[in-house]
Design a protein around this motif. Structure first.
Motif, PDB file in Angstrom:
ATOM      1  N   ARG A   1       1.475   5.699 -32.991  1.00  0.00           N
ATOM      2  CA  ARG A   1       1.358   4.460 -32.215  1.00  0.00           C
ATOM      3  C   ARG A   1       2.386   4.424 -31.092  1.00  0.00           C
ATOM      4  O   ARG A   1       3.421   5.078 -31.155  1.00  0.00           O
ATOM      5  CB  ARG A   1       1.509   3.249 -33.144  1.00  0.00           C
ATOM      6  N   GLY A   2       2.053   3.645 -30.060  1.00  0.00           N
ATOM      7  CA  GLY A   2       2.929   3.550 -28.907  1.00  0.00           C
ATOM      8  C   GLY A   2       2.606   4.525 -27.804  1.00  0.00           C
ATOM      9  O   GLY A   2       3.285   4.553 -26.767  1.00  0.00           O
ATOM     10  N   ASN A   3       1.532   5.323 -27.989  1.00  0.00           N
ATOM     11  CA  ASN A   3       1.131   6.301 -26.981  1.00  0.00           C
ATOM     12  C   ASN A   3      -0.078   5.863 -26.168  1.00  0.00           C
ATOM     13  O   ASN A   3      -0.552   6.607 -25.321  1.00  0.00           O
ATOM     14  CB  ASN A   3       0.822   7.646 -27.649  1.00  0.00           C
ATOM     15  N   GLY A   4      -0.605   4.666 -26.451  1.00  0.00           N
ATOM     16  CA  GLY A   4      -1.757   4.181 -25.706  1.00  0.00           C
ATOM     17  C   GLY A   4      -3.079   4.782 -26.128  1.00  0.00           C
ATOM     18  O   GLY A   4      -4.064   4.694 -25.396  1.00  0.00           O
ATOM     19  N   TYR A   5      -3.130   5.376 -27.317  1.00  0.00           N
ATOM     20  CA  TYR A   5      -4.361   6.044 -27.747  1.00  0.00           C
ATOM     21  C   TYR A   5      -5.505   5.054 -27.974  1.00  0.00           C
ATOM     22  O   TYR A   5      -6.662   5.333 -27.626  1.00  0.00           O
ATOM     23  CB  TYR A   5      -4.114   6.849 -29.024  1.00  0.00           C
ATOM     24  N   ALA A   6      -5.216   3.899 -28.577  1.00  0.00           N
ATOM     25  CA  ALA A   6      -6.276   2.916 -28.819  1.00  0.00           C
ATOM     26  C   ALA A   6      -6.854   2.420 -27.501  1.00  0.00           C
ATOM     27  O   ALA A   6      -8.074   2.255 -27.361  1.00  0.00           O
ATOM     28  CB  ALA A   6      -5.734   1.742 -29.642  1.00  0.00           C
ATOM     29  N   ARG A   7      -6.003   2.170 -26.530  1.00  0.00           N
ATOM     30  CA  ARG A   7      -6.462   1.751 -25.209  1.00  0.00           C
ATOM     31  C   ARG A   7      -7.337   2.825 -24.571  1.00  0.00           C
ATOM     32  O   ARG A   7      -8.439   2.550 -24.076  1.00  0.00           O
ATOM     33  CB  ARG A   7      -5.260   1.454 -24.310  1.00  0.00           C
ATOM     34  N   LEU A   8      -6.861   4.060 -24.598  1.00  0.00           N
ATOM     35  CA  LEU A   8      -7.592   5.155 -23.966  1.00  0.00           C
ATOM     36  C   LEU A   8      -8.958   5.357 -24.607  1.00  0.00           C
ATOM     37  O   LEU A   8      -9.978   5.466 -23.913  1.00  0.00           O
ATOM     38  CB  LEU A   8      -6.764   6.440 -24.065  1.00  0.00           C
ATOM     39  N   LEU A   9      -8.992   5.393 -25.934  1.00  0.00           N
ATOM     40  CA  LEU A   9     -10.262   5.631 -26.617  1.00  0.00           C
ATOM     41  C   LEU A   9     -11.217   4.458 -26.466  1.00  0.00           C
ATOM     42  O   LEU A   9     -12.435   4.655 -26.340  1.00  0.00           O
ATOM     43  CB  LEU A   9     -10.005   5.920 -28.095  1.00  0.00           C
ATOM     44  N   SER A  10     -10.702   3.235 -26.476  1.00  0.00           N
ATOM     45  CA  SER A  10     -11.575   2.071 -26.279  1.00  0.00           C
ATOM     46  C   SER A  10     -12.217   2.107 -24.904  1.00  0.00           C
ATOM     47  O   SER A  10     -13.419   1.843 -24.750  1.00  0.00           O
ATOM     48  CB  SER A  10     -10.771   0.777 -26.459  1.00  0.00           C
ATOM     49  N   LEU A  11     -11.428   2.431 -23.885  1.00  0.00           N
ATOM     50  CA  LEU A  11     -11.971   2.550 -22.526  1.00  0.00           C
ATOM     51  C   LEU A  11     -12.985   3.673 -22.440  1.00  0.00           C
ATOM     52  O   LEU A  11     -14.021   3.547 -21.776  1.00  0.00           O
ATOM     53  CB  LEU A  11     -10.836   2.787 -21.531  1.00  0.00           C
ATOM     54  N   PHE A  12     -12.681   4.795 -23.104  1.00  0.00           N
ATOM     55  CA  PHE A  12     -13.583   5.945 -23.070  1.00  0.00           C
ATOM     56  C   PHE A  12     -14.943   5.598 -23.675  1.00  0.00           C
ATOM     57  O   PHE A  12     -15.988   5.852 -23.076  1.00  0.00           O
ATOM     58  CB  PHE A  12     -12.946   7.111 -23.820  1.00  0.00           C
ATOM     59  N   VAL A  13     -14.919   5.011 -24.881  1.00  0.00           N
ATOM     60  CA  VAL A  13     -16.179   4.675 -25.552  1.00  0.00           C
ATOM     61  C   VAL A  13     -16.932   3.599 -24.775  1.00  0.00           C
ATOM     62  O   VAL A  13     -18.156   3.685 -24.589  1.00  0.00           O
ATOM     63  CB  VAL A  13     -15.922   4.234 -27.000  1.00  0.00           C
ATOM     64  N   ALA A  14     -16.214   2.592 -24.292  1.00  0.00           N
ATOM     65  CA  ALA A  14     -16.864   1.533 -23.513  1.00  0.00           C
ATOM     66  C   ALA A  14     -17.517   2.095 -22.260  1.00  0.00           C
ATOM     67  O   ALA A  14     -18.641   1.718 -21.894  1.00  0.00           O
ATOM     68  CB  ALA A  14     -15.850   0.457 -23.140  1.00  0.00           C
ATOM     69  N   GLY A  15     -16.836   3.020 -21.593  1.00  0.00           N
ATOM     70  CA  GLY A  15     -17.392   3.621 -20.388  1.00  0.00           C
ATOM     71  C   GLY A  15     -18.639   4.429 -20.664  1.00  0.00           C
ATOM     72  O   GLY A  15     -19.599   4.398 -19.876  1.00  0.00           O
ATOM     73  N   ARG A  16     -18.655   5.148 -21.776  1.00  0.00           N
ATOM     74  CA  ARG A  16     -19.841   5.930 -22.133  1.00  0.00           C
ATOM     75  C   ARG A  16     -21.022   5.016 -22.456  1.00  0.00           C
ATOM     76  O   ARG A  16     -22.167   5.304 -22.097  1.00  0.00           O
ATOM     77  CB  ARG A  16     -19.539   6.838 -23.326  1.00  0.00           C
TER      78      ARG A  16
END
Length: 226
Positions: A168-183
């Motif tokens: 945690r603290g690396n922004g992984y949840a943000r990155l993956l949420s944006l990735f899936v939402a974009g797809r």
């Protein structure tokens, strides 16, 4: 906004996920080996009677809907909580990052281990039947993931968003949420998701990504007792 998201499981089980459904025209559930969601057409006596016959004694069912959840006499609530349903703004961009890898059946055990540790919601070894999942590995270990769950006409739910405590603290949840939402958006569907109403941090994260609250939802876990 489409009111059929007031009963998202029912709409999914009668449309894009009908092939995963058990039940009939009044009550349906997902194959419980995939996810425990169940739903009825409405809260009338006929629908509740149909729901009562779907589960075997000892089996769990999970309900998510805008109205308070009505249960037949042979189902007993073991959890009742409030959630929020959030929908993404339109025209989300696609996001790419070399850290993100698509997850498949060979990753299922690692996915279940991560979900069991972090508890993002109900998760099983067969969750990949609901839709795509993507993750981030660090030193070979799966440390974050996100994917798709319920699907309705024009909409796809983001779910399973979680990060290992050590990562945690690396922004992984943000990155993956944006990735899936974009797809999802790139395929012409509107991304949406659910969060516990008490999880202020998650709600703030999703709002910062362009999701807005649609409404409060009722969450009930129940077991068949007879």
């Amino acid at each position: 906004m489409a009111r059929f998201l007031d009963r998202p499981a029912w709409t999914a089980l009668t449309t894009r996920h009908a092939h995963l459904a058990e039940g009939g025209e009044l009550a349906r559930r997902y194959d419980p080996s995939i996810v425990p969601f169940a739903a009825t057409l409405d809260d009338g006596a006929e629908c509740l009677a149909a729901l009562a016959s779907l589960a075997s004694p000892g089996e769990m069912m999970l309900f998510l809907q805008a109205d308070p959840v009505a249960l037949p006499a042979n189902l007993t609530a073991t959890l009742e909580a409030d959630g929020v349903q959030m929908i993404a703004r339109e025209h989300l961009p696609e996001v790419e990052d070399p850290l993100i890898v698509q997850l498949g059946e060979v990753d299922a055990a690692d996915m279940l281990e991560l979900a069991t540790l972090t508890k993002p919601g109900p998760f099983t070894l067969k969750a990949l039947r609901l839709g795509g999942f993507w993750g981030i590995r660090r030193d070979g270990r799966l440390v974050a993931m996100a994917g798709e769950r319920m699907k309705q006409p024009g909409f796809t739910e983001i779910s399973g968003v979680c990060t290992h405590p050590d990562a945690r603290g690396n922004g992984y949840a943000r990155l993956l949420s944006l990735f899936v939402a974009g797809r999802i958006a790139a395929r012409g569907k509107r991304p949406y998701l659910h969060a516990w109403a008490s999880n202020a941090a998650a709600i703030r994260l999703y709002e910062s990504l362009g999701f807005t609250r649609r409404r409060t939802m009722h969450v009930t876990m129940a077991v068949r007792t007879s």
